[in-house]
Design an enzyme around this catalytic site. Sequence first.
Site, PDB file in Angstrom:
ATOM      1  N   SER A   1     100.230  31.656  54.866  1.00  0.00           N
ATOM      2  CA  SER A   1     100.764  32.623  53.909  1.00  0.00           C
ATOM      3  C   SER A   1      99.831  32.693  52.715  1.00  0.00           C
ATOM      4  O   SER A   1      99.658  31.706  51.981  1.00  0.00           O
ATOM      5  CB  SER A   1     102.149  32.195  53.441  1.00  0.00           C
ATOM      6  OG  SER A   1     102.508  32.956  52.307  1.00  0.00           O
TER       7      SER A   1
ATOM      8  N   HIS B   1     100.261  35.648  57.255  1.00  0.00           N
ATOM      9  CA  HIS B   1     101.578  36.043  56.762  1.00  0.00           C
ATOM     10  C   HIS B   1     101.396  36.600  55.350  1.00  0.00           C
ATOM     11  O   HIS B   1     100.845  35.935  54.468  1.00  0.00           O
ATOM     12  CB  HIS B   1     102.498  34.822  56.756  1.00  0.00           C
ATOM     13  CG  HIS B   1     103.898  35.114  56.335  1.00  0.00           C
ATOM     14  ND1 HIS B   1     104.848  35.607  57.200  1.00  0.00           N
ATOM     15  CD2 HIS B   1     104.523  34.993  55.135  1.00  0.00           C
ATOM     16  CE1 HIS B   1     105.991  35.768  56.559  1.00  0.00           C
ATOM     17  NE2 HIS B   1     105.822  35.408  55.297  1.00  0.00           N
TER      18      HIS B   1
ATOM     19  N   ASP C   1     103.257  38.151  52.096  1.00  0.00           N
ATOM     20  CA  ASP C   1     104.529  38.284  51.396  1.00  0.00           C
ATOM     21  C   ASP C   1     104.462  39.422  50.391  1.00  0.00           C
ATOM     22  O   ASP C   1     103.635  39.399  49.478  1.00  0.00           O
ATOM     23  CB  ASP C   1     104.836  36.988  50.630  1.00  0.00           C
ATOM     24  CG  ASP C   1     105.253  35.881  51.565  1.00  0.00           C
ATOM     25  OD1 ASP C   1     106.107  36.126  52.425  1.00  0.00           O
ATOM     26  OD2 ASP C   1     104.707  34.768  51.433  1.00  0.00           O
TER      27      ASP C   1
ATOM     28  N   MET D   1     106.536  41.370  47.513  1.00  0.00           N
ATOM     29  CA  MET D   1     107.684  41.199  46.611  1.00  0.00           C
ATOM     30  C   MET D   1     107.693  42.316  45.567  1.00  0.00           C
ATOM     31  O   MET D   1     106.639  42.669  45.044  1.00  0.00           O
ATOM     32  CB  MET D   1     107.559  39.851  45.888  1.00  0.00           C
ATOM     33  CG  MET D   1     107.427  38.683  46.840  1.00  0.00           C
ATOM     34  SD  MET D   1     107.263  37.151  45.921  1.00  0.00           S
ATOM     35  CE  MET D   1     107.181  35.989  47.284  1.00  0.00           C
TER      36      MET D   1
ATOM     37  N   HIS E   1     105.802  40.538  55.438  1.00  0.00           N
ATOM     38  CA  HIS E   1     107.183  40.156  55.143  1.00  0.00           C
ATOM     39  C   HIS E   1     107.630  40.911  53.897  1.00  0.00           C
ATOM     40  O   HIS E   1     107.187  40.609  52.791  1.00  0.00           O
ATOM     41  CB  HIS E   1     107.191  38.624  54.935  1.00  0.00           C
ATOM     42  CG  HIS E   1     108.503  38.058  54.529  1.00  0.00           C
ATOM     43  ND1 HIS E   1     108.629  36.761  54.061  1.00  0.00           N
ATOM     44  CD2 HIS E   1     109.755  38.572  54.526  1.00  0.00           C
ATOM     45  CE1 HIS E   1     109.898  36.515  53.790  1.00  0.00           C
ATOM     46  NE2 HIS E   1     110.598  37.593  54.055  1.00  0.00           N
TER      47      HIS E   1
ATOM     48  N   MET F   1     109.888  41.596  51.115  1.00  0.00           N
ATOM     49  CA  MET F   1     110.982  41.119  50.264  1.00  0.00           C
ATOM     50  C   MET F   1     111.171  42.157  49.168  1.00  0.00           C
ATOM     51  O   MET F   1     110.816  41.946  48.001  1.00  0.00           O
ATOM     52  CB  MET F   1     110.626  39.739  49.686  1.00  0.00           C
ATOM     53  CG  MET F   1     110.781  38.636  50.720  1.00  0.00           C
ATOM     54  SD  MET F   1     109.961  37.132  50.201  1.00  0.00           S
ATOM     55  CE  MET F   1     108.281  37.505  50.685  1.00  0.00           C
TER      56      MET F   1
ATOM     57  N   MET G   1     114.339  32.219  56.886  1.00  0.00           N
ATOM     58  CA  MET G   1     113.905  31.657  55.596  1.00  0.00           C
ATOM     59  C   MET G   1     114.501  30.261  55.422  1.00  0.00           C
ATOM     60  O   MET G   1     115.717  30.091  55.507  1.00  0.00           O
ATOM     61  CB  MET G   1     114.376  32.536  54.431  1.00  0.00           C
ATOM     62  CG  MET G   1     113.742  33.918  54.333  1.00  0.00           C
ATOM     63  SD  MET G   1     111.953  33.928  54.238  1.00  0.00           S
ATOM     64  CE  MET G   1     111.651  32.893  52.819  1.00  0.00           C
TER      65      MET G   1
ATOM     66  N   ASP H   1     109.915  30.233  57.718  1.00  0.00           N
ATOM     67  CA  ASP H   1     109.163  30.514  56.490  1.00  0.00           C
ATOM     68  C   ASP H   1     109.770  29.761  55.301  1.00  0.00           C
ATOM     69  O   ASP H   1     110.914  30.015  54.910  1.00  0.00           O
ATOM     70  CB  ASP H   1     109.227  32.034  56.232  1.00  0.00           C
ATOM     71  CG  ASP H   1     108.335  32.494  55.102  1.00  0.00           C
ATOM     72  OD1 ASP H   1     107.567  31.671  54.554  1.00  0.00           O
ATOM     73  OD2 ASP H   1     108.400  33.694  54.758  1.00  0.00           O
TER      74      ASP H   1
HETATM   75  C1  DX5 Z   1     108.586  32.742  50.046  1.00  0.00           C
HETATM   76  C2  DX5 Z   1     107.602  33.327  51.038  1.00  0.00           C
HETATM   77  C3  DX5 Z   1     106.833  32.367  51.872  1.00  0.00           C
HETATM   78  C4  DX5 Z   1     105.969  31.436  51.123  1.00  0.00           C
HETATM   79  C5  DX5 Z   1     105.972  30.135  51.859  1.00  0.00           C
HETATM   80  O1  DX5 Z   1     109.301  33.774  49.457  1.00  0.00           O
HETATM   81  O2  DX5 Z   1     108.263  34.195  51.932  1.00  0.00           O
HETATM   82  O3  DX5 Z   1     106.089  33.025  52.871  1.00  0.00           O
HETATM   83  O4  DX5 Z   1     104.669  31.888  50.961  1.00  0.00           O
HETATM   84  O5  DX5 Z   1     105.318  29.246  51.076  1.00  0.00           O
HETATM   85  P1  DX5 Z   1     105.332  27.694  51.282  1.00  0.00           P
HETATM   86  O6  DX5 Z   1     104.762  27.412  52.643  1.00  0.00           O
HETATM   87  O7  DX5 Z   1     104.486  27.222  50.179  1.00  0.00           O
HETATM   88  O8  DX5 Z   1     106.777  27.250  51.190  1.00  0.00           O
HETATM   89 ZN    ZN Z   2     107.190  35.037  53.770  1.00  0.00          ZN
END
Ligand code: DX5
Ligand code: ZN
Length: 223
Positions: free
Chosen positions: A15, A40, A42, A44, A73, A75, A144, A180
């Site tokens: 990620s 991956h 993310d 947001m 992903h 969010m 999650m 994740d």
């Molecule tokens: C959190 C993200 C994850 C995050 C995971 O909202 O969706 O993908 O990057 O990070 P680690 O592996 O550091 O928990």
């Molecule tokens: Zn994620």
Amino acid sequence: MIPLPKPPFNAIAPSILSANQLILGEQIKAVTELGASWLHIDIMDGHFVPNLSFGPATVKWINTVTKLAQDVHLMVEDPQKYLDAFIKAGASSLTLHVESKGNLKNLLKQIKNAGLCAGISIKPDTKPQVLEQFLDVIDLVLVMTVYPGFGGQAFLENGPKQIKEVKKIIANRPIWLEVDGGINKNTIKIAKAAGANAFVAGNALFGTDNIKQAYKDLKDAIE
Ligand code: DX5
Ligand code: ZN
């Protein structure tokens, strides 16, 4: 667009949320050379989660430095607003949250029709049974194991229970069960034993100063 690999094998998905964004290209090249299964990404919006991260332009530029697929992903509160932009940017898969707005089944179909993999994600307090209605359109379930929004949090205690329930729902369908949040060389084993076959790792890889060793530790833990 680079297609997401087909299940089943044990996939490791770095990620980039925890990568140094000033040297993102180098960090992506490093995990590509280490044999990462896909990236991956993310996304947001500051509403669905209390943080901001990347946008479609990031996906577009990443495709110029790696042949790895990008598992995006979302969010975000209203995913419909962003689907076209991420499809155009060259995302390999788009994962929506069941807790977000819109006709999710139609959005998932739209993603599939554009030739991408379609994913659905549940937050830690969401009951896995809600996934049943999407089984005929999805390629991936993202469980999650932290409250979404930030990297570097600890794997939640109810993670294994959630994963086991999702595994039961997916049964033998060719659907990725990706986990994740809080994945490290210990929790990756727990997640695998519960039934996951794809593992997102942010802080465990990019938060160390020896990414090669960190990647090997994760890989060894699931072999
Ligand atoms: C959190 C993200 C994850 C995050 C995971 O909202 O969706 O993908 O990057 O990070 P680690 O592996 O550091 O928990
Ligand atoms: Zn994620």
